[in-house]
Scaffold this motif. Structure first.
Motif, short mmCIF file in Angstrom:
data_model
loop_
_atom_site.label_atom_id
_atom_site.label_comp_id
_atom_site.label_asym_id
_atom_site.label_seq_id
_atom_site.Cartn_x
_atom_site.Cartn_y
_atom_site.Cartn_z
N PRO A 110 0.80 -1.23 0.00
CA PRO A 110 0.00 0.00 0.00
C PRO A 110 0.83 1.28 0.00
CG PRO A 110 -0.82 -1.58 1.61
CD PRO A 110 0.50 -2.10 1.14
N SER A 111 2.09 1.20 0.43
CA SER A 111 2.92 2.40 0.50
C SER A 111 3.60 2.71 -0.85
CB SER A 111 3.99 2.25 1.58
OG SER A 111 4.89 1.19 1.26
N ALA A 112 3.58 1.76 -1.77
CA ALA A 112 4.25 1.96 -3.06
C ALA A 112 3.45 2.92 -3.93
CB ALA A 112 4.43 0.63 -3.77
N HIS A 113 4.16 3.78 -4.65
CA HIS A 113 3.50 4.68 -5.59
C HIS A 113 3.18 3.92 -6.87
CE1 HIS A 113 4.01 8.55 -3.48
NE2 HIS A 113 5.05 7.94 -2.94
N CYS A 114 2.03 4.26 -7.43
CA CYS A 114 1.54 3.53 -8.60
C CYS A 114 1.12 4.51 -9.69
CB CYS A 114 0.37 2.64 -8.20
SG CYS A 114 -0.36 1.73 -9.57
N PHE A 115 1.53 4.24 -10.93
CA PHE A 115 1.15 5.04 -12.09
C PHE A 115 0.31 4.17 -13.01
CE2 PHE A 115 5.14 6.65 -10.46
CZ PHE A 115 4.91 8.01 -10.36
N ILE A 116 -0.91 4.60 -13.27
CA ILE A 116 -1.84 3.82 -14.09
C ILE A 116 -2.18 4.63 -15.34
CG2 ILE A 116 -4.13 2.76 -14.21
CD1 ILE A 116 -4.05 2.49 -11.16
N THR A 117 -2.09 3.98 -16.50
CA THR A 117 -2.49 4.61 -17.75
C THR A 117 -3.58 3.76 -18.40
OG1 THR A 117 -0.24 5.44 -18.07
CG2 THR A 117 -1.70 5.51 -19.97
N TRP A 118 -4.70 4.41 -18.71
CA TRP A 118 -5.80 3.75 -19.41
C TRP A 118 -5.87 4.28 -20.84
CZ3 TRP A 118 -10.35 4.69 -15.44
CH2 TRP A 118 -10.18 3.86 -14.33
N PHE A 119 -6.14 3.37 -21.77
CA PHE A 119 -6.48 3.73 -23.15
C PHE A 119 -7.87 3.15 -23.40
CE2 PHE A 119 -1.95 2.95 -22.69
CZ PHE A 119 -1.38 4.13 -23.14
N VAL A 120 -8.90 3.98 -23.32
CA VAL A 120 -10.28 3.48 -23.38
C VAL A 120 -10.94 3.92 -24.68
CG1 VAL A 120 -10.70 3.18 -20.92
CG2 VAL A 120 -11.00 5.43 -21.94
N SER A 121 -11.77 3.04 -25.23
CA SER A 121 -12.43 3.34 -26.49
C SER A 121 -13.57 4.35 -26.31
CB SER A 121 -12.97 2.06 -27.13
OG SER A 121 -13.90 1.41 -26.28
N TRP A 122 -14.12 4.45 -25.11
CA TRP A 122 -15.11 5.47 -24.75
C TRP A 122 -14.69 6.10 -23.42
CZ3 TRP A 122 -18.74 7.23 -27.94
CH2 TRP A 122 -19.30 6.40 -28.91
N SER A 123 -14.89 7.38 -23.29
CA SER A 123 -14.56 8.05 -22.03
C SER A 123 -15.49 7.58 -20.91
CB SER A 123 -14.69 9.57 -22.20
OG SER A 123 -16.04 9.94 -22.44
#
Length: 549
Positions: A110-123
């Motif tokens: 839980p203390s780790a930093h996380c970077f998430i990237t989404w590429f979605v076909s609809w917002s």
């Protein structure tokens, strides 16, 4: 802070019969019709998406019911990102499935930093935006980047407000632009099912339109995009922007998107979230006489109307044919041959439809270093092109074999009759090289005008739509120094970019002799409305050269 690239887009109510019916079908399908049988939904056992599924569901020029998500998770304590795909289920949208299922399974520290990237076909819809906000409040070490191919029900205030709320808490929301598509192709598409040269250039116009609409959402200004569709027909994307909106939407300019930037994510810890940094584009490029075609590709000026199309265009033609005189001071031409700032901005803005034609020209003789630069406008009884040819012929007739290059910047493209006169002139002057840049296309639906431009191109005349560097060059070269902005280097007509692209597409359709893709009309406030409709895949691919990237 880096500049957001293609700016956010929208998916509009569309309809086989009427809009609500189609969108109800979309919502119903998203809510109840899908299962996570990955093989049957175009996702392989290895977590890759098939080429066919990727192209079909992420093409912004069509309105698919499916919602897909390609995602990338990078932890601060793990150098290797996790990349996979998912789609909506019977009971939840893809965003909720990711938050409640995928992320919870992946999280170990839980203390780790996380970077998430989404590429979605609809917002994300308004409800999904709320759950994303709640998730991020509970996970302060998570940074989220969202790229969208389309915007979901962009006219609905709940969806518009949801996207603004995400932006206000630090979520990066951007429209997928071409380098992002290429990154997704290389990263998420099944290797056994793809070809390496994939480059979806024909997506560019729709990326631009969705970017404008997303920018209007994030700036909380009225919508500028309407999407309509009828049974068995391609969607029609209509752009209508008033003067106040233009400046606000200047950020939605693809020339800032970094065309030459690397398609792989930077090593920032954000995955593809910072795919492109701030890049101003080809600001330094200035066209020279006789130069080769530049980026923005050909444009057109359409029948438009304060009341109905024919009425407005009759007024334009009447004014061009009989109403003007060559009183230079009254027409904005200074005694020092330069044009005033006001006249240049007013007559070369491609988003409006003035009735006057201006022509800036530059002549370069091979045996002289100095260019001859002047400008003229239409006068009673003749178009600007006709007067220009007569003037040039007088200068050159003493030596018809002299080699020279002529570059014209015209506020309206030549009509069919003027095209024939230009051809006759070039036949008499075989050593003259002519390049024409146009701000708009004149009556682009008229076959005589389309044929005239096509004929010019076939005898070697370069015809192009004025691109942003061309505007910048004309500003520095032809506009009166005493009348410019205090800081002339700040002149940058960024809000011209959408209309440059639309006209470029139409000019390309003329030069390739394929059906028109652009309609120009007026709304109840007499604001020009530009509607783009490309019928099929063959026409899309034929227009790929009209791509400013």
């Amino acid at each position: 802070m880096f500049l957001l690239s293609g700016i956010e887009t929208e998916r509009e109510k569309h309809t086989p019969v009427k809009q609500d019916t189609a969108w109800e079908a979309v919502v119903k399908a998203m809510a109840t019709g899908w299962n996570r049988d990955h093989e049957s939904r175009g996702i392989t056992q290895g977590g890759k998406i098939s080429q066919e599924t990727f192209i079909d569901t992420y093409d912004p020029s069509v309105l698919r019911r499916e919602q897909y998500m390609l995602y990338e998770i990078k932890w601060s304590n793990n150098k290797r990102p996790r990349q996979n795909c998912c789609h909506s289920t019977q009971t939840e949208h893809a965003e909720i499935y990711f938050l409640e299922d995928v992320f919870q399974k992946q999280r170990s520290d839980p203390s780790a930093h996380c970077f998430i990237t989404w590429f979605v076909s609809w917002s994300p819809c308004g409800d999904c935006c709320k759950q994303i906000r709640d998730f991020l409040k509970e996970q302060p070490n998570v940074k989220l980047f969202i790229y969208v191919a389309r915007i979901y029900w962009h006219k609905r205030e709940i969806n518009r407000q949801g996207l603004r709320n995400l932006m206000n808490i630090g979520v990066s929301i951007r429209v997928m632009y071409l380098p992002v598509y290429r990154y997704c192709w290389r990263t998420f598409v099944d290797k056994e099912d793809k070809y390496e040269d994939y480059w979806p250039r024909h997506f560019a116009p729709w990326i631009m339109l969705y970017s404008l609409e997303l920018q209007s959402i994030l700036q909380n200004i009225p919508s500028c995009l309407k999407i309509s569709s009828f049974k068995n027909q391609s969607p029609v994307f209509s752009l209508c922007v008033d003067e106040k909106q233009k400046r606000a939407l200047a950020l939605a300019n693809p020339y800032y998107w970094g065309a030459a930037a690397c398609c792989a994510p930077r090593d920032t810890g954000a995955g593809c979230g910072e795919l492109l940094g701030r890049a101003r584009g080809p600001l330094g490029r200035e066209p020279s006489a006789g130069s080769q075609p530049q980026t923005g590709i050909e444009t057109e000026r359409e029948k438009h109307t304060p009341v109905k199309q024919d009425t407005a265009w009759e007024a334009v033609v009447k004014a061009m044919a009989s109403g003007w005189n060559r009183d230079h001071e009254s027409r904005g031409i200074t005694q020092g041959w330069k044009i005033s700032q006001e006249d240049f901005v007013e007559n070369y803005d491609p988003s409006v439809l003035p009735s006057v034609t201006y022509l800036l020209y530059e002549i370069k003789w091979n045996h002289r270093r100095r260019h001859w630069q002047r400008w003229i406008c239409s006068a009673g009884g003749e178009h600007a092109e006709t007067y220009f040819l007569e003037d040039i012929y007088r200068k050159l007739r003493s030596n018809p074999f002299v080699h020279c290059s002529i570059t014209c910047y015209i506020s309206w493209s030549p009509c069919g009759y003027c095209c024939q006169e230009i051809m006759d002139f070039l036949e008499k002057m075989p050593n003259v090289n002519l390049v024409i840049y146009v701000a708009r296309l004149y009556w682009h639906k008229e076959e005589t005008n389309r044929q005239g431009l096509w004929n010019l191109e076939n005898i070697g005349v370069s015809i192009q739509v004025m691109d942003l560097p061309d505007y910048n060059y004309c500003w520095r070269t032809f506009v009166d120094d005493e009348d410019k902005y205090d800081d002339e280097d700040d002149y940058w007509p960024r809000h011209f970019a959408p209309w440059i692209m639309l006209y470029s597409l139409e000019l390309q359709s003329i030069l390739q002799n394929i059906p028109s893709c652009l309609e120009v009309s007026s709304d109840e406030n007499y604001t020009p409305v530009f509607s783009l409709c490309v019928e099929d895949e063959e026409q899309k691919r034929a227009l790929t050269s009209a791509n400013p990237y």
